[in-house]
Design a protein around this motif. Structure first.
Motif, short mmCIF file in Angstrom:
data_model
loop_
_atom_site.label_atom_id
_atom_site.label_comp_id
_atom_site.label_asym_id
_atom_site.label_seq_id
_atom_site.Cartn_x
_atom_site.Cartn_y
_atom_site.Cartn_z
N ARG A 14 0.80 -1.23 0.00
CA ARG A 14 0.00 0.00 0.00
C ARG A 14 0.83 1.27 0.00
NH1 ARG A 14 -0.33 -2.46 4.71
NH2 ARG A 14 0.00 -1.37 6.66
N LYS A 49 0.41 3.89 -2.87
CA LYS A 49 0.01 5.27 -2.58
C LYS A 49 0.95 6.26 -3.26
CE LYS A 49 -0.95 8.54 1.09
NZ LYS A 49 -1.10 8.77 2.52
N SER A 60 -0.41 8.69 -6.35
CA SER A 60 -0.40 10.14 -6.15
C SER A 60 0.58 10.85 -7.09
CB SER A 60 -0.07 10.47 -4.70
OG SER A 60 1.25 10.08 -4.40
N SER A 88 0.45 7.28 -12.02
CA SER A 88 -0.85 6.68 -11.70
C SER A 88 -1.52 6.05 -12.91
CB SER A 88 -1.77 7.74 -11.10
OG SER A 88 -3.01 7.19 -10.78
N SER A 111 -10.76 1.77 -8.82
CA SER A 111 -11.15 2.99 -8.11
C SER A 111 -11.20 2.75 -6.60
CB SER A 111 -12.50 3.48 -8.62
OG SER A 111 -12.91 4.62 -7.94
N GLU A 123 -7.62 2.47 -5.31
CA GLU A 123 -6.98 3.79 -5.26
C GLU A 123 -7.49 4.61 -4.08
OE1 GLU A 123 -6.07 7.69 -8.05
OE2 GLU A 123 -7.43 6.14 -8.80
N HIS A 124 -8.78 4.61 -3.87
CA HIS A 124 -9.35 5.34 -2.74
C HIS A 124 -8.81 4.79 -1.41
CE1 HIS A 124 -12.24 7.75 -0.50
NE2 HIS A 124 -12.35 6.69 0.29
N TRP A 125 -8.77 3.48 -1.31
CA TRP A 125 -8.31 2.81 -0.09
C TRP A 125 -6.91 3.27 0.30
CZ3 TRP A 125 -6.49 -2.92 -0.04
CH2 TRP A 125 -6.39 -3.40 1.26
N SER A 131 -5.07 5.85 -1.11
CA SER A 131 -4.84 7.29 -1.20
C SER A 131 -5.39 8.06 -0.01
CB SER A 131 -5.44 7.85 -2.49
OG SER A 131 -4.80 7.27 -3.60
N HIS A 132 -6.39 7.50 0.65
CA HIS A 132 -7.01 8.19 1.78
C HIS A 132 -6.66 7.55 3.11
CE1 HIS A 132 -9.39 9.61 -1.64
NE2 HIS A 132 -9.46 10.72 -0.93
N ASP A 133 -5.65 6.71 3.12
CA ASP A 133 -5.20 6.05 4.34
C ASP A 133 -6.36 5.43 5.13
OD1 ASP A 133 -2.45 6.59 3.99
OD2 ASP A 133 -2.77 8.63 4.74
N ASP A 134 -7.32 4.87 4.40
CA ASP A 134 -8.42 4.21 5.09
C ASP A 134 -7.88 3.05 5.91
OD1 ASP A 134 -10.35 5.91 4.14
OD2 ASP A 134 -10.91 4.65 2.46
#
Length: 179
Positions: A97, A101, A105, A109, A153, A156-158, A160-163
């Motif tokens: 991850r 990431k 970013s 990408s 998607s 990427e969200h997972w 990129s947003h440090d979920d």
């Protein structure tokens, strides 16, 4: 691939990944990779055309183990096979991850997403054909296209947003969205 070629490629991969921890993808040059790896320019160019080519190979190495399946054989397989493979994707991605990431970013990408799409499309198409995520009245290829892009998607969200979701939780979210 002989041992020397394998060592050279591994030196480039390791250097590239170390550089990604220190700076943005856009700021990394081939000279940086050469300096970090200790390889000569001719050795580098005998394996890679540019840093984008290195990125493509890094992506292949990340997903190579998970995507090392004969999808033609699996396309008639059980739903369980596809669920397990999709879970494996989330688990493998979780282990990379920080690297993902950094790449998501950056200007890399598009290359990264393209490589993931190329590798995951057969899996998603197989899952549709097995009726795991099938929706009546929608052409299978369109469903596979949508599912593949949604998967990317979500990944990427997972990252990129440090979920703080675990791979298991992401897998369950994916299933809830598409089953």
């Amino acid at each position: 691939m002989d041992k020397r070629e394998k060592r050279s490629r591994e030196a480039v991969y390791q250097s590239f990944m170390k550089l990604l921890e220190e700076k943005e993808y856009d700021q990394i040059s081939v000279n940086d990779i050469l300096r970090e790896s200790g390889l000569s320019r001719s050795t580098f160019y005998s394996h890679f055309q540019n840093k984008d080519d290195v990125l493509r190979d890094v992506c292949d190495s990340i997903y190579g183990e998970v995507f090392n399946f004969d999808f033609d054989k699996l396309s008639g397989g059980s739903v369980f096979d596809y669920r397990r493979l999709i879970y494996e994707l989330f688990y493998k991605f979780y282990g990379k991850r920080d690297l993902a990431k950094a790449i998501f970013s950056s200007n890399g990408s598009a290359i990264f997403s393209s490589q993931i799409r190329k590798r995951s499309w057969p899996l998603m198409y197989g899952a549709i054909k097995s009726r795991l995520f099938y929706r009546e009245g929608v052409p299978e290829r369109l469903q596979a296209h949508q599912l593949t892009h949604s998967y990317i998607s979500l990944l990427e969200h997972w990252v990129s947003h440090d979920d703080a979701y675990s791979p298991e939780q992401m897998y369950q979210i994916f299933l809830k969205l598409y089953e």
